[in-house]
Motif scaffolding. Structure first.
Motif, PDB file in Angstrom:
ATOM      1  N   ARG A  97      23.293  39.235  73.254  1.00  0.00           N
ATOM      2  CA  ARG A  97      22.701  40.323  72.473  1.00  0.00           C
ATOM      3  C   ARG A  97      23.278  40.377  71.061  1.00  0.00           C
ATOM      4  NH1 ARG A  97      19.364  43.698  75.061  1.00  0.00           N
ATOM      5  NH2 ARG A  97      19.398  43.827  77.327  1.00  0.00           N
ATOM      6  N   ASN A  98      24.600  40.260  70.940  1.00  0.00           N
ATOM      7  CA  ASN A  98      25.209  40.298  69.609  1.00  0.00           C
ATOM      8  C   ASN A  98      24.861  39.055  68.801  1.00  0.00           C
ATOM      9  OD1 ASN A  98      26.728  42.760  69.130  1.00  0.00           O
ATOM     10  ND2 ASN A  98      28.010  42.162  70.857  1.00  0.00           N
ATOM     11  N   ALA A  99      24.702  37.928  69.474  1.00  0.00           N
ATOM     12  CA  ALA A  99      24.315  36.704  68.769  1.00  0.00           C
ATOM     13  C   ALA A  99      22.938  36.874  68.129  1.00  0.00           C
ATOM     14  CB  ALA A  99      24.319  35.516  69.726  1.00  0.00           C
ATOM     15  N   HIS A 100      22.035  37.567  68.815  1.00  0.00           N
ATOM     16  CA  HIS A 100      20.713  37.832  68.246  1.00  0.00           C
ATOM     17  C   HIS A 100      20.819  38.700  66.990  1.00  0.00           C
ATOM     18  CE1 HIS A 100      17.564  36.046  70.700  1.00  0.00           C
ATOM     19  NE2 HIS A 100      18.289  36.291  71.784  1.00  0.00           N
ATOM     20  N   LEU A 101      21.706  39.682  67.014  1.00  0.00           N
ATOM     21  CA  LEU A 101      21.886  40.553  65.849  1.00  0.00           C
ATOM     22  C   LEU A 101      22.418  39.769  64.655  1.00  0.00           C
ATOM     23  CD1 LEU A 101      23.461  43.731  67.516  1.00  0.00           C
ATOM     24  CD2 LEU A 101      21.110  43.448  66.724  1.00  0.00           C
ATOM     25  N   VAL A 102      23.400  38.926  64.909  1.00  0.00           N
ATOM     26  CA  VAL A 102      23.965  38.120  63.822  1.00  0.00           C
ATOM     27  C   VAL A 102      22.921  37.134  63.300  1.00  0.00           C
ATOM     28  CG1 VAL A 102      25.773  36.481  63.187  1.00  0.00           C
ATOM     29  CG2 VAL A 102      26.300  38.364  64.745  1.00  0.00           C
ATOM     30  N   GLU A 103      22.159  36.537  64.211  1.00  0.00           N
ATOM     31  CA  GLU A 103      21.115  35.594  63.796  1.00  0.00           C
ATOM     32  C   GLU A 103      20.090  36.267  62.878  1.00  0.00           C
ATOM     33  OE1 GLU A 103      18.030  32.440  65.874  1.00  0.00           O
ATOM     34  OE2 GLU A 103      18.285  34.422  66.750  1.00  0.00           O
ATOM     35  N   GLN A 104      19.706  37.485  63.222  1.00  0.00           N
ATOM     36  CA  GLN A 104      18.736  38.214  62.395  1.00  0.00           C
ATOM     37  C   GLN A 104      19.285  38.465  60.990  1.00  0.00           C
ATOM     38  OE1 GLN A 104      17.724  41.741  64.634  1.00  0.00           O
ATOM     39  NE2 GLN A 104      17.002  40.545  66.375  1.00  0.00           N
ATOM     40  N   SER A 117      19.241  36.885  55.244  1.00  0.00           N
ATOM     41  CA  SER A 117      20.086  36.675  54.062  1.00  0.00           C
ATOM     42  C   SER A 117      20.234  35.206  53.694  1.00  0.00           C
ATOM     43  CB  SER A 117      21.477  37.268  54.311  1.00  0.00           C
ATOM     44  OG  SER A 117      21.387  38.598  54.776  1.00  0.00           O
ATOM     45  N   ILE A 118      19.648  34.333  54.504  1.00  0.00           N
ATOM     46  CA  ILE A 118      19.708  32.882  54.288  1.00  0.00           C
ATOM     47  C   ILE A 118      21.155  32.392  54.271  1.00  0.00           C
ATOM     48  CG2 ILE A 118      18.732  30.961  52.969  1.00  0.00           C
ATOM     49  CD1 ILE A 118      16.832  32.821  51.652  1.00  0.00           C
ATOM     50  N   VAL A 119      21.826  32.582  55.405  1.00  0.00           N
ATOM     51  CA  VAL A 119      23.214  32.148  55.575  1.00  0.00           C
ATOM     52  C   VAL A 119      23.307  31.300  56.844  1.00  0.00           C
ATOM     53  CG1 VAL A 119      25.600  32.893  55.932  1.00  0.00           C
ATOM     54  CG2 VAL A 119      24.091  34.234  54.484  1.00  0.00           C
ATOM     55  N   ARG A 144      24.856  28.050  50.007  1.00  0.00           N
ATOM     56  CA  ARG A 144      24.501  28.191  51.412  1.00  0.00           C
ATOM     57  C   ARG A 144      23.411  27.223  51.859  1.00  0.00           C
ATOM     58  NH1 ARG A 144      24.402  34.792  50.984  1.00  0.00           N
ATOM     59  NH2 ARG A 144      26.648  35.166  51.286  1.00  0.00           N
ATOM     60  N   GLU A 145      22.403  27.011  51.016  1.00  0.00           N
ATOM     61  CA  GLU A 145      21.298  26.130  51.395  1.00  0.00           C
ATOM     62  C   GLU A 145      21.762  24.682  51.549  1.00  0.00           C
ATOM     63  OE1 GLU A 145      16.697  25.049  50.123  1.00  0.00           O
ATOM     64  OE2 GLU A 145      17.800  26.634  49.070  1.00  0.00           O
ATOM     65  N   ILE A 146      22.625  24.237  50.672  1.00  0.00           N
ATOM     66  CA  ILE A 146      23.156  22.871  50.753  1.00  0.00           C
ATOM     67  C   ILE A 146      24.012  22.725  52.007  1.00  0.00           C
ATOM     68  CG2 ILE A 146      24.658  21.173  49.652  1.00  0.00           C
ATOM     69  CD1 ILE A 146      23.778  22.257  46.964  1.00  0.00           C
ATOM     70  N   ILE A 184      28.314  39.119  54.834  1.00  0.00           N
ATOM     71  CA  ILE A 184      27.381  38.432  53.938  1.00  0.00           C
ATOM     72  C   ILE A 184      27.383  39.035  52.533  1.00  0.00           C
ATOM     73  CG2 ILE A 184      24.934  37.954  53.512  1.00  0.00           C
ATOM     74  CD1 ILE A 184      24.666  37.847  56.645  1.00  0.00           C
ATOM     75  N   PHE A 185      27.305  40.358  52.459  1.00  0.00           N
ATOM     76  CA  PHE A 185      27.118  40.995  51.151  1.00  0.00           C
ATOM     77  C   PHE A 185      28.408  41.495  50.494  1.00  0.00           C
ATOM     78  CE2 PHE A 185      22.930  41.356  53.171  1.00  0.00           C
ATOM     79  CZ  PHE A 185      22.154  40.776  52.181  1.00  0.00           C
ATOM     80  N   GLU A 186      29.376  41.910  51.312  1.00  0.00           N
ATOM     81  CA  GLU A 186      30.638  42.388  50.740  1.00  0.00           C
ATOM     82  C   GLU A 186      31.632  41.246  50.552  1.00  0.00           C
ATOM     83  OE1 GLU A 186      31.068  45.452  49.617  1.00  0.00           O
ATOM     84  OE2 GLU A 186      29.021  45.937  50.249  1.00  0.00           O
ATOM     85  N   GLU A 187      31.790  40.439  51.586  1.00  0.00           N
ATOM     86  CA  GLU A 187      32.737  39.322  51.512  1.00  0.00           C
ATOM     87  C   GLU A 187      32.123  38.077  50.881  1.00  0.00           C
ATOM     88  OE1 GLU A 187      35.824  39.612  52.118  1.00  0.00           O
ATOM     89  OE2 GLU A 187      35.886  41.529  53.181  1.00  0.00           O
ATOM     90  N   LYS A 188      30.778  38.049  50.855  1.00  0.00           N
ATOM     91  CA  LYS A 188      30.038  36.912  50.280  1.00  0.00           C
ATOM     92  C   LYS A 188      30.445  35.580  50.905  1.00  0.00           C
ATOM     93  CE  LYS A 188      29.464  39.352  45.891  1.00  0.00           C
ATOM     94  NZ  LYS A 188      28.200  39.952  46.350  1.00  0.00           N
TER      95      LYS A 188
END
Length: 303
Positions: free
Chosen positions: A39-46, A51-53, A258-260, A24-28
């Motif tokens: 479990r990993n899906a929950h981490l990515v979702e958070q 970050s609103i992605v 991202r919002e669009i 999200i922040f380095e590769e944008k």
């Protein structure tokens, strides 16, 4: 032109969150997708939510992923609850089995799937099945298989990881070939079993996957075979659709905002290998997900 940036979730607890943050922040990146476990899906979702992605899950069927009502989360895979409804309808209403048994494992995803099935079963007022102790090892699965083989069980429902599922199905194919076996989708993870092991499931287990697009499926399988010298399974198919859907949403959006993109995904109707994909207001995939028999790792005909 699109670029796919890949990160591995392998590693200690928390790796998934770190990798998502890096993307999200380095590769944008404009959006996220992945074939994560629950479990990993929950981490990515958070990470995606903070970050609103937009995030499209391509393997976890954990129904709690959508309970936060996060508008940035979408799931290409039928949830455990959706699968449970289809399995119950097939087992109790269509085939009218009465001697039913359930075997599950103790890991997070297996427990979530079995709990969803049993809760849906209780809510429906159907008779409870025989619940065997959880299988924690291959030896456990062999012992439980022998117990089922020696019983009057007509129908077995599995909520187990691929290795345990393979052992149980292989043993019952030999010792009780007439038994009907149902399973959650997690058993058919081609990343956990080689093609030879996966063949144990051929025309044997039934899963609530719905009818897939035959034409698109054949085209995808042929191209995948040329590139990787092996046939794609469930994980590859859902991942292919999640990626294709995102690309289509970005094209329709016309912008890399991202919002669009999120709003476009929310409204999209996308015809993929795994069928028509659209989402409800919680981000769950819409559909009834009929029960199908598996062959060569994917659904190939109705039960």
């Amino acid at each position: 032109k699109f670029s796919l940036v890949v990160r591995s979730m392998e590693g200690p607890w928390g790796t998934g969150s770190k990798q998502a943050v890096n993307l999200i922040f380095e590769e944008k990146v404009w959006a996220l997708t992945g074939c994560h476990d629950g479990r990993n899906a929950h981490l990515v979702e958070q990470a995606a939510t903070k970050s609103i992605v937009p995030y499209i899950s391509a393997w976890s069927s954990d129904p709690t992923l959508s309970q936060a009502f996060v508008p940035w989360f979408f799931n290409c895979v039928p949830t455990d609850r959706q699968q449970a409804q289809s399995l119950i309808s097939s087992i109790y209403d269509k085939h009218k089995f009465r001697k039913i048994a359930v075997i599950s494992c103790k890991d997070y995803d297996s427990n979530m799937a079995s709990s969803s099935f049993l809760k849906a079963l209780k809510a429906s007022g159907k008779p409870e099945p025989v619940l065997y102790p959880p299988a924690e090892s291959v030896r456990d699965s062999e012992m439980l298989s022998d117990k089922v083989a020696g019983s009057d069980t007509e129908c077995l429902v599995l909520f187990c990881n691929p290795e345990i599922s393979k052992t149980i199905v292989s043993r019952l194919n030999q010792k009780k070939p007439g038994i009907q076996i149902y399973s959650s989708l997690m058993a058919a993870d081609e990343n956990k079993l080689n093609p030879g092991d996966m063949s144990v499931f051929n025309n044997t287990i039934c899963v609530a996957a719905g009818e897939w697009n035959e034409k698109k499926g054949m085209e995808f399988r042929n191209e995948y075979l040329k590139m990787y010298n092996m046939l794609p399974g469930m994980v590859a198919s859902f991942s292919f659709d999640a990626t294709g859907l995102l690309i289509e949403a970005i094209r329709i959006s016309g912008k890399n905002e991202r919002e669009i993109i999120q709003k476009t995904v929310q409204k999209i109707n996308y015809e993929g290998v795994t069928g028509m994909i659209s989402f409800d207001d919680k981000g769950n995939r819409k559909g009834s997900f009929s029960v199908m028999r598996i062959n060569e790792g994917v659904p190939f005909k109705p039960e």
